[in-house]
Each structure stands twice: as C-alpha cells, then as structure tokens.
Write a protein that holds these residues in place. Structure first.
Motif, PDB file in Angstrom:
ATOM      1  N   ARG A 291       0.761  -1.227  -0.175  1.00  0.00           N
ATOM      2  CA  ARG A 291      -0.427   0.126  -0.136  1.00  0.00           C
ATOM      3  C   ARG A 291       0.786   1.237   0.052  1.00  0.00           C
TER       4      ARG A 291
ATOM      5  N   LYS B 276       2.055   4.862   1.197  1.00  0.00           N
ATOM      6  CA  LYS B 276       1.918   5.418   2.402  1.00  0.00           C
ATOM      7  C   LYS B 276       1.044   6.692   2.715  1.00  0.00           C
ATOM      8  N   LEU B 277       0.383   6.962   3.852  1.00  0.00           N
ATOM      9  CA  LEU B 277      -0.708   7.702   3.849  1.00  0.00           C
ATOM     10  C   LEU B 277       0.162   9.234   4.114  1.00  0.00           C
ATOM     11  N   SER B 278      -0.659  10.112   3.647  1.00  0.00           N
ATOM     12  CA  SER B 278      -0.061  11.675   3.893  1.00  0.00           C
ATOM     13  C   SER B 278      -0.478  11.963   5.210  1.00  0.00           C
ATOM     14  N   TRP B 279       0.312  13.044   5.462  1.00  0.00           N
ATOM     15  CA  TRP B 279      -0.019  13.493   7.112  1.00  0.00           C
ATOM     16  C   TRP B 279      -1.455  13.977   7.324  1.00  0.00           C
ATOM     17  N   LYS B 280      -2.283  14.402   6.185  1.00  0.00           N
ATOM     18  CA  LYS B 280      -3.333  14.715   6.302  1.00  0.00           C
ATOM     19  C   LYS B 280      -4.318  13.450   6.548  1.00  0.00           C
ATOM     20  N   GLU B 281      -3.970  12.526   5.608  1.00  0.00           N
ATOM     21  CA  GLU B 281      -4.780  11.409   5.849  1.00  0.00           C
ATOM     22  C   GLU B 281      -4.683  10.467   6.987  1.00  0.00           C
ATOM     23  N   ARG B 282      -3.362  10.538   7.704  1.00  0.00           N
ATOM     24  CA  ARG B 282      -3.048  10.043   8.842  1.00  0.00           C
ATOM     25  C   ARG B 282      -4.015  10.672  10.044  1.00  0.00           C
ATOM     26  N   TYR B 283      -4.124  12.061   9.999  1.00  0.00           N
ATOM     27  CA  TYR B 283      -4.672  12.962  10.706  1.00  0.00           C
ATOM     28  C   TYR B 283      -6.296  12.298  10.793  1.00  0.00           C
ATOM     29  N   TYR B 284      -6.780  12.325   9.779  1.00  0.00           N
ATOM     30  CA  TYR B 284      -8.171  11.829   9.464  1.00  0.00           C
ATOM     31  C   TYR B 284      -8.558  10.385   9.996  1.00  0.00           C
ATOM     32  N   VAL B 285      -7.544   9.839   9.822  1.00  0.00           N
ATOM     33  CA  VAL B 285      -7.703   8.397  10.346  1.00  0.00           C
ATOM     34  C   VAL B 285      -7.670   8.318  11.889  1.00  0.00           C
TER      35      VAL B 285
ATOM     36  N   GLU C 280     -10.845   9.724  13.268  1.00  0.00           N
ATOM     37  CA  GLU C 280     -12.166   8.935  13.326  1.00  0.00           C
ATOM     38  C   GLU C 280     -11.990   7.930  14.343  1.00  0.00           C
TER      39      GLU C 280
END
Length: 164
Positions: free
Chosen positions: A36, A38-47, A50
């Motif tokens: 997969r 890697k998630l961006s910092w913004k996506e990590r924050y959303y995960v 949630e």
C-alpha cells in the motif's frame, strides 16, 4: 592482523546474526501481495481522528445508530419490532439500574458508595449461593440415579447366578 579480523567477525556476529537469533524478522510478503502507498499527514490525521471518535463512542453504553445501523429499527417499522424492542429494554433496564445506582453512589462519595457496594456484593453472593444449591441438588440426584442403576444391574446377575 588476526585480532582485527576476529574483532570484525565478532562485531558482525553481534550486529547481524545475534540480533536475528534473539529477535527474528518476520517472513517476507508473498510475491503477489501489493504494497500500500504511505498515507499523507492529512490522511493520517483523519484516520486518527475517526478512530479516536469511534473509540470514545464505544465507551457509551448505548452506542447509537451511527456505529451499529443494523441494530436500530427505523420509526416506520411495524408494531411487532417495537414490541420486541420493549421486551429487551426491560431486561437491560434492570442491569442498568444497578450500574446507575453505583454511578450515583460514586458521585456521592465513600459514605454512599459503601452501602451500594454492599448491596451489589450481597446480590452476587445470593446468586452464587442459589447456583451452588442447585448444582448440589442436581449432583445428588445424579448420584442417586447411578446408585439405582447399579442396584438394578446387580440384582439380575445375582438371580441368574443362583439359578444355575
């Protein structure tokens, strides 16, 4: 020169081999597995946001329709499902009353918490005592049945042995 070679081999053993012996690495992924991105910092924050929201919501006794949508009926359903829900609410209501009683007692301090805890322990002790009594009664009935079967099985053997 030999000392230098021995020191390097010892260093490599400790650095690579001993580490692998003590803490073995996991098996590599199979060739068909795709990695997969890697998630961006913004996506990590959303995960993280949630996940923490779901975790905090899980501590509530009645989780609600947003976490378990299949467990809640819509308002337009027939009366049978509402009657079934009412029966479950009374069973859960008795359980929550003890918890609510403890929560209210805990807010009141140690003076109110002690009698509530004593009531809780007395009800648990009574339930344990009743369960133990019923177990002993069932065990005694089972032993009695085994004795009766043994007596019945011994009698025909003695009568056939005495006739020969």
């Amino acid at each position: 020169m030999k000392l230098r070679v021995v020191a390097r081999k010892l260093y490599d053993y400790v650095r690579y081999d001993l580490k692998e012996i003590a803490f073995p690495s996991s098996l590599p992924d199979p060739p068909h597995a795709r990695k997969r991105r890697k998630l961006s910092w913004k996506e990590r924050y959303y995960v993280l946001r949630e996940a923490s929201r779901l975790y905090a919501a899980s501590w509530v006794r009645d989780i609600g329709p947003e976490l378990r949508p299949n467990a809640y009926k819509k308002k337009g359903d027939d009366g049978e499902s509402k009657a079934g829900d009412g029966g479950g609410a009374t069973a859960a209501g008795s359980e929550t009353s003890a918890l609510e009683d403890l929560a209210v007692a805990a807010r009141g301090g140690m003076e109110t918490l002690r009698p509530a805890m004593q009531r809780l322990y007395m009800t648990r002790a009574a339930a344990y005592r009743d369960a133990l009594k019923s177990f002993i009664q069932g065990y005694q009935e089972g032993v009695q049945q085994v004795r009766e079967k043994k007596v019945e099985s011994d009698q025909p053997i003695k009568s056939t042995g005495s006739s020969t």
